[in-house]
Design an enzyme around this catalytic site. Structure first.
Site, mmCIF file in Angstrom:
data_model
loop_
_atom_site.group_PDB
_atom_site.id
_atom_site.type_symbol
_atom_site.label_atom_id
_atom_site.label_comp_id
_atom_site.label_asym_id
_atom_site.label_seq_id
_atom_site.Cartn_x
_atom_site.Cartn_y
_atom_site.Cartn_z
ATOM 1 N N HIS A 1 0.908 -1.463 -0.226
ATOM 2 C CA HIS A 1 0.232 0.258 -0.571
ATOM 3 C C HIS A 1 0.689 1.147 0.128
ATOM 4 O O HIS A 1 0.515 2.519 -0.281
ATOM 5 C CB HIS A 1 -0.886 -0.041 1.104
ATOM 6 N N ASP B 1 -8.102 4.207 16.512
ATOM 7 C CA ASP B 1 -8.752 2.377 16.579
ATOM 8 C C ASP B 1 -8.783 2.396 17.661
ATOM 9 O O ASP B 1 -10.604 1.644 18.415
ATOM 10 C CB ASP B 1 -7.371 1.742 15.862
#
Length: 402
Positions: free
Chosen positions: A187, A266
């Site tokens: 990525h 998160d």
């Protein structure tokens, strides 16, 4: 006068920053050039890519996306580089440096595919001949190496008290042992490719120059900041500004604003408490010369705060990222992706068609690829790959905590 009224006005860059309200960082103010980038289809795509992939099927609150994370990283990158600029004027940090670091923070995750890191595992399985790192395997190896090092040190220094600095150093060595700069996370490369495509297709080079950037030098610098090699092979800035490369993606020790944001974000959405204070780190951060290279350092008394950073990372891996049900669900989605791969056709540049696993090779096609592909497969009438997928609350395990 009439002729003068019909004259097309000169285009001038937007000069007003935009204010965002973020659940993690509160009021966030971004430079007009960053707003221009946010308004592109390539960046808006991140609204539809879950930050934690399949974890949303386990933790109902984990609904956040790469979009807000990227804005958070851009904000923190700006806060850290501006703090260093203010406190240490001899570092010669200029406004170009600040803007480039912010852009890199904003664009560092442009290359993520559907369900974030899960997509990398899918690519690896779809094309096993490619030497792409599987992030879950890598993190398992890291955990094993840390455990082995702890066991070895325990035997060698039985009865001795460990200092937190030595423990942190040991963890960092394990964390980055064996990294090959030629085999980076997929990525990261896709993020650089997508950033280049975003700039070109939206005609942003003139806008960047209007805001004071020097091209192509600063474009090279931004792409290096997004994910360059761990040793010094950079071209965008001279070696006396090496510390700038440690802000967004720190290849030296992993302590960077990307980690600051995703751990805090998160934990917030998962409902897991955190003790690491990234604002305190920014407050105490200083650039020092170590072994002939300028590095971002902090006070020795801050080692416990850094310990909390890595402890939080470990906690989130155990409770969420590597949650057994999450792993099962992502395996099911990957299986569906593999079955659907050759049946899904995505049009790229020049009208060329790409499959689910090859779209990453063409940024025009990749721009169209988001989490929505899951619903496309789930609701397809093609019986060769349509199947019942996981849903929140389905079965005895889904929705359970760790």
């Amino acid at each position: 006068m009439a002729q003068e009224a019909m004259t097309t006005p000169k285009t001038t860059p937007m000069t007003t920053p935009k204010v965002f309200n973020d659940p993690i960082h509160g009021t966030v103010e971004l430079h007009p050039l960053l707003v221009k980038i946010i308004d592109t289809p390539q960046f808006q795509r991140l609204r539809y890519i879950k930050q934690l992939g399949g974890a949303y099927f386990v933790y109902p609150g984990a609904s956040h996306n790469r979009f807000e994370h990227s804005i958070g990283v851009a904000h923190l990158a700006g806060e850290l580089v501006k703090a260093l600029k203010t406190r240490q004027t001899k570092l010669d940090i200029d406004e170009r440096d600040v803007l480039c670091v912010q852009i890199a923070g904003l664009c560092h995750d442009l290359g993520h595919g559907p369900f974030s890191h899960m997509f990398e595992t899918f690519i690896h399985k779809a094309h096993p001949e490619k030497e792409w790192k599987d992030w879950k395997v890598r993190n398992h190896i890291i955990t094993v190496e840390i455990a082995a090092s702890l066991s070895q040190r325990s035997r060698a220094h039985s009865g001795e008290e460990w200092d937190s600095g030595s423990l942190l150093s040991m963890v960092q060595r394990c964390l980055f042992k064996g990294l090959d700069p030629d085999k980076e996370m997929r990525h990261e490369k896709a993020s650089r490719d997508m950033f280049k495509y975003l700039v070109d297709v939206n005609g942003l080079k003139p806008v960047m120059e209007q805001h004071g950037l020097k091209l192509p030098e600063d474009l090279t610098f931004i792409k290096e900041l997004i994910g360059g090699p761990p040793q010094w092979l950079y071209e965008g800035r001279p070696k006396d500004k090496s510390f700038l490369y440690e802000i967004v993606a720190n290849k030296r020790n992993g302590i960077d604003v990307d980690k600051f944001d995703y751990l805090a974000r998160d934990a917030h959405h998962l409902g897991i408490k955190t003790n690491f204070d990234h604002l305190r780190f920014i407050k105490f951060a200083r650039v020092c010369e170590v072994d002939g290279q300028k590095q971002i350092c902090t006070r020795d008394k801050e080692v416990n705060n850094l310990y909390e950073l890595f402890h939080l990372r470990d906690t989130l891996h155990r409770k969420a990222y590597q949650h057994s049900v999450n792993n099962i669900i992502e395996s099911m989605i990957i299986e569906a992706f593999l079955k659907a791969d050759k049946h899904i056709q995505i049009q790229g540049s020049g009208g060329k068609m790409f499959t689910l696993s090859t779209a990453i090779k063409n940024m025009e096609a990749y721009t169209k690829l988001t989490d929505h592909v899951y619903e496309r497969i789930l609701n397809s009438s093609n019986l060769t790959y349509a199947s019942k997928g996981p849903s929140a609350g389905e079965g005895p395990s889904a929705g359970e905590g760790p």
